[in-house]
Design a protein around this motif. Structure first.
Motif, PDB file in Angstrom:
ATOM      1  N   GLY A 275      17.097   9.906 -25.775  1.00  0.00           N
ATOM      2  CA  GLY A 275      17.177   9.392 -24.414  1.00  0.00           C
ATOM      3  C   GLY A 275      16.486  10.276 -23.409  1.00  0.00           C
ATOM      4  N   GLU A 277      13.113  11.340 -21.209  1.00  0.00           N
ATOM      5  CA  GLU A 277      11.999  10.633 -20.572  1.00  0.00           C
ATOM      6  C   GLU A 277      10.735  10.696 -21.440  1.00  0.00           C
ATOM      7  OE1 GLU A 277      11.361  11.351 -16.432  1.00  0.00           O
ATOM      8  OE2 GLU A 277       9.216  10.925 -16.555  1.00  0.00           O
ATOM      9  N   LEU A 280      10.733   8.060 -24.111  1.00  0.00           N
ATOM     10  CA  LEU A 280      10.392   6.720 -23.612  1.00  0.00           C
ATOM     11  C   LEU A 280       8.880   6.608 -23.426  1.00  0.00           C
ATOM     12  CD1 LEU A 280      11.174   3.919 -22.528  1.00  0.00           C
ATOM     13  CD2 LEU A 280      11.559   4.967 -20.281  1.00  0.00           C
ATOM     14  N   GLU A 364      19.467   2.425 -28.946  1.00  0.00           N
ATOM     15  CA  GLU A 364      18.784   2.949 -27.763  1.00  0.00           C
ATOM     16  C   GLU A 364      19.172   2.216 -26.478  1.00  0.00           C
ATOM     17  OE1 GLU A 364      14.606   4.806 -28.542  1.00  0.00           O
ATOM     18  OE2 GLU A 364      14.623   2.741 -29.259  1.00  0.00           O
ATOM     19  N   TRP A 366      18.422   2.971 -22.176  1.00  0.00           N
ATOM     20  CA  TRP A 366      17.781   3.850 -21.196  1.00  0.00           C
ATOM     21  C   TRP A 366      18.453   3.702 -19.847  1.00  0.00           C
ATOM     22  CZ3 TRP A 366      14.728   7.365 -23.164  1.00  0.00           C
ATOM     23  CH2 TRP A 366      14.091   7.089 -24.379  1.00  0.00           C
ATOM     24  N   PHE A 371      14.057   4.211 -16.323  1.00  0.00           N
ATOM     25  CA  PHE A 371      13.181   3.163 -16.831  1.00  0.00           C
ATOM     26  C   PHE A 371      12.284   2.616 -15.713  1.00  0.00           C
ATOM     27  CE2 PHE A 371      11.841  -0.829 -18.601  1.00  0.00           C
ATOM     28  CZ  PHE A 371      11.805  -0.619 -19.972  1.00  0.00           C
ATOM     29  N   GLU A 404      21.988   0.317 -17.344  1.00  0.00           N
ATOM     30  CA  GLU A 404      21.214   0.697 -18.528  1.00  0.00           C
ATOM     31  C   GLU A 404      20.318  -0.455 -19.001  1.00  0.00           C
ATOM     32  OE1 GLU A 404      23.728   3.983 -20.991  1.00  0.00           O
ATOM     33  OE2 GLU A 404      24.363   1.912 -21.253  1.00  0.00           O
TER      34      GLU A 404
END
Ligand code: GPW
Length: 807
Positions: A275, A277, A280, A364, A366, A371, A404
């Motif tokens: 999780g 950044e 992602l 998962e 985020w 996001f 989320e």
């Protein structure tokens, strides 16, 4: 299938190829060549023979104008490639002879290659097996992933504790890949989204380039070769000259450093919390590059985007590339003028999602604000996808909830099929995590039980057994593994069983040599080699194995002359660097090894070994040498497992729970040839609602209580007696994975194993039946299932002819 296994080259010609590369590609002559030079020359000589089948496959794919499979995966856990390529080309014997004629030790040259460790464990290794099968079956396919500069960290032990250092496979030239400087795409992050003249525009804040590196993946007998395309992150502008001229050298190289960070390192978390950044960004980076690339290919062939699902099958390996849905919708809407509904249905027609876990910490999600910061346009598209889903169903399941972004729900809603990876796991997917979405979209969830490539996991890693199989049932099995059934007719033959035992003994001797050379450790080759190798995780219950080992130690000490079956307990595996409990378990295993291995009373019956830095290449040595396979996860937690299949195939019976693919393995090999113990998935759920279930289990088992007390009081950590206080208290108070509840059943079953192993011929018969009956677990069968049920892609191999035609 066409059969052409006759290599098309002589030993002397191949030796000449190697010498030519030594001179022309490495700039050395034989007198000055290092091991590295020989390895490179051999690899390049082999690689030359992959190129023609690769071109030919590409041409056939283009001509067929059919569908291509795109397998998107954050991980490809490849290992070494020399043997893989040599074996698939049918050059293995020739390569060995050629090296010998050049005065080199083939095995040593092969072992000089670093593992490509672009993955953590099962999920990444599955992707690598799938690439092998896609090529063997002649299904046009691309693997898409990230070219990490640093693969999975290297593990070493300091006083028994795990330490991590950076892995550096790219410090040497990676010979198998071809750099494609002309294939690169911009990848945007951040910024904002504005409406201009009725159009939605994403004004990105930051851009990096994705550059392609291609590795050909050749299938069995060189009949077909697909491409593994890995993306490396590079800056849009190499260098900030203005800052440089000002004398600010740090600022001058900042853009480059920032961009390269994205493909710098593989996240070392396996089914544990993630999780960050950067993660992602990695996910979007490789997914966007892959989608742009496949669309460019489709459009360059004159395709009409409305027909995309007839030509493109995108498989999402877990949710890591789930942003593919919104990305495809974004491009169809913003760049090609699609309406929302049409964009979503076109994207869904292309996408399918494989779920690999039910563990909540690995699903998962985020934070929505993060996001939005990284992918503002995609956030808006997810709102549209969610709205369309809510409008089309009576569902109250959302993608955006509690601040989320839920990637599992996103992947599910954007996929035409969702599959689990074993029969039990797929049932649990329907009943638990996705029960509501299953009701909204009945029929969407299907099962595809995992498999393993028999080329690497039998033919190549186990020469003694391979040769025995060849002489017993012929040589057709490597691409038709069900032929192993034919061995069943021979298990009643004492001569065959004897030979099977000789093969196992040879593999055990090879392991002993290897371990002695590497770590100076000596093993008793007559002892039972009892092996648990996999990532360290509480749900996999290495701790239960260790507790049983200590209990056994106690019992041998009390009664040394009771005729114990000698055992070597072998552990292997890495813990995620931030996973504190997993690291404590490693430390405890090593501490226990120190005490127990030094005990003169038990030394002849019990030994613990934990070689550092378990990886694919170590598995290739350990698995063929194994007598007993440990597959002891808490029922309902291991989605499938694939190591379980590798052991059974190499003639190691399993001690295991009814979890993941163990269930199907047991169905295949027969209950008599599998050591079952423990609670079922349903009983596990039930037991958790019993108050104080762990404390009760410990109270009911004096054997377990004693072991826990020893560990807690510092018997294995005399210099730091409190070291395992927390670990033991954790078991007594939480024990979420029911180590305490399954302990007695596990211990008792191990004593049944002791007795069974003491009768060698009958044990070996059981081992041989395991090999004979697990042909179904070939990844060729798995991939045929995906092709039939999900992708609707035929094999193009029939149209290709034999390898001779293309050479
Ligand atoms: F959490 N698996 C894995 F589901 O190795 F994504 N890493 C992972 O991050 C995940 C799953 C994920 C494994 C499963 O634990 C194992 O049971 C399964 O055999 C393997 O994936 C391949 O399906």
């Amino acid at each position: 299938m066409s059969k052409s296994s006759v290599p098309t080259i002589s030993v002397s010609d191949f030796s000449a190829d190697i010498l030519r590369h030594l001179k022309q590609s490495l700039g050395k002559d034989a007198r000055h060549a290092s091991l590295y030079d020989w390895r490179m020359s051999l690899s390049l000589a082999l690689r030359d023979h992959v190129v023609d089948p690769w071109f030919e496959s590409t041409r056939k794919t283009y001509e067929a104008r059919g569908k291509r499979v795109y397998y998107l995966s954050m991980e490809f856990l490849i290992g070494r490639l020399i043997e893989d390529v040599a074996v698939n080309l049918g050059f293995d014997a020739i390569a060995a002879q050629a090296m010998q004629s050049l005065g080199q030790d083939y095995a040593e040259v092969v072992a000089n290659e670093p593992d490509a460790a672009l993955g953590n464990g099962g999920l990444g290794r599955l992707a690598a097996c799938f690439m092998d099968s896609l090529s063997t079956l002649g299904i046009p396919a691309y693997g898409y992933g990230i070219r990490y500069e640093h693969g999975l960290f290297e593990q070493h032990f300091e006083d028994g504790a795990q330490m991590e250092t950076a892995e550096t496979w790219l410090a040497q030239r990676h010979v198998w890949e071809f750099e494609r400087p002309e294939v690169s795409y911009p990848i945007h992050f951040g910024g904002d989204v504005v409406e201009e003249m009725g159009k939605t525009i994403w004004r990105a804040g930051e851009t990096v380039m994705a550059s392609a590196y291609d590795t050909p993946v050749v299938g069995w007998q060189g009949r077909w070769a697909n491409t593994l395309r890995l993306w490396a992150a590079t800056p849009t502008t190499a260098f900030d000259l203005e800052s440089f001229n000002r004398g600010d050298y740090m600022a001058a190289s900042a853009p480059e450093a920032l961009a390269r960070t994205i493909s710098r390192v593989l996240y070392p978390d396996d089914t544990t919390d993630i999780g960050k950044e950067l993660r992602l960004k990695q996910e979007y980076f490789f997914t966007s590059a892959s989608i742009q690339d496949l669309l460019r290919r489709f459009l360059s062939e004159g395709g009409d985007l409305r027909a995309l699902p007839d030509h493109v099958a995108i498989q999402l390996n877990d949710t890591h590339p789930a942003i593919a849905g919104p990305e495809l919708v974004r491009i169809l809407m913003d760049d090609h003028g699609f309406e929302v509904a049409q964009a979503i249905s076109t994207a869904r027609g292309c996408l399918a999602y494989t779920n690999h876990t039910l563990l909540p910490e690995a699903l998962e999600r985020w934070p929505e604000d993060l996001f939005i910061r990284v992918l503002p346009r995609h956030h808006r598209i997810i709102q549209l996808i969610e709205a369309a889903h809510l409008a089309a169903t009576t569902s109250d399941i959302r993608i955006l909830e509690h601040g989320e972004v839920k990637m599992g729900e996103l992947a599910f809603i954007m996929a035409h099929h969702v599959n689990g990876v074993s029969a039990l796991h797929s049932d649990l997917v329907k009943e638990t995590v996705f029960s509501d979405l299953h009701a909204d979209y009945p029929g969407r969830i299907i099962n595809q039980t995992n498999g393993i490539t028999p080329r690497r996991w039998l033919y190549s890693c186990n020469p003694p057994l391979r040769n025995l199989i060849n002489e017993t049932i012929g040589t057709g099995w490597p691409d038709d593994l069900q032929q192993l059934d034919g061995l069943s007719d021979h298990v009643g033959d004492a001569g065959f069983i004897e030979k099977f035992q000789v093969a196992k003994d040879a593999n055990k001797a090879r392991l002993c040599d290897w371990l002695h050379k590497r770590d100076g450790v000596s093993l008793d080759p007559h002892a039972m080699f009892d092996v648990q190798i996999k990532r360290i995780h509480e749900y996999k219950r290495q701790l239960m194995n260790l507790l049983e080992t200590v209990a056994l130690w106690n019992e041998i000490r009390e009664n040394p002359n009771a005729g114990w079956t000698p055992r070597v307990k072998i552990f292997g595996g890495k813990a995620a660097p931030g996973y504190v409990v997993a690291k404590e378990i490693i430390h405890l295993i090593n501490d226990a090894a120190t005490i127990i291995n030094a005990d003169p009373v038990t030394r002849d019956y019990l030994q613990i070994v934990y070689p550092e830095n378990y990886n694919v290449s170590m598995a290739e040595i350990l698995i063929p040498a194994t007598d007993l396979s440990e597959q002891i996860s808490t029922a309902g937690k291991e989605a499938s497992g694939t190591g379980n299949m590798k052991f059974a195939l190499n003639g190691a019976p399993t001690i295991g729970t009814l979890d993941g693919a163990n269930v199907e393995i047991r169905d295949c090999v027969g209950a008599d040839n599998f050591f079952l113990f423990g609670l079922t998935a349903a009983q596990v759920t039930e037991r958790r609602s019993v108050p104080e279930y762990a404390r009760r289990a410990v109270e009911a088992s004096p054997r377990l209580a004693r072991v826990l007390k020893q560990i807690e009081s510092g018997v294995f950590s005399p210099s730091d007696k409190a070291r395992y206080h927390g670990l033991v208290q954790g078991l007594m108070n939480h024990d979420y994975f029911l180590v305490t509840c399954d302990f007695d059943s596990y211990f008792d079953t191990q004593r049944i194993v002791d007795k069974a192993f003491a009768d060698q011929p009958s044990w070996t018969r059981m081992a041989a039946l395991n090999t004979a009956r697990v042909g179904w677990f070939s990844s060729d069968r798995t991939i045929s299932g995906y092709a039939r049920d999900i992708w609707k892609t035929p094999s193009l191999i029939a149209s290709m002819g034999s390898r001779k035609d293309v050479a």
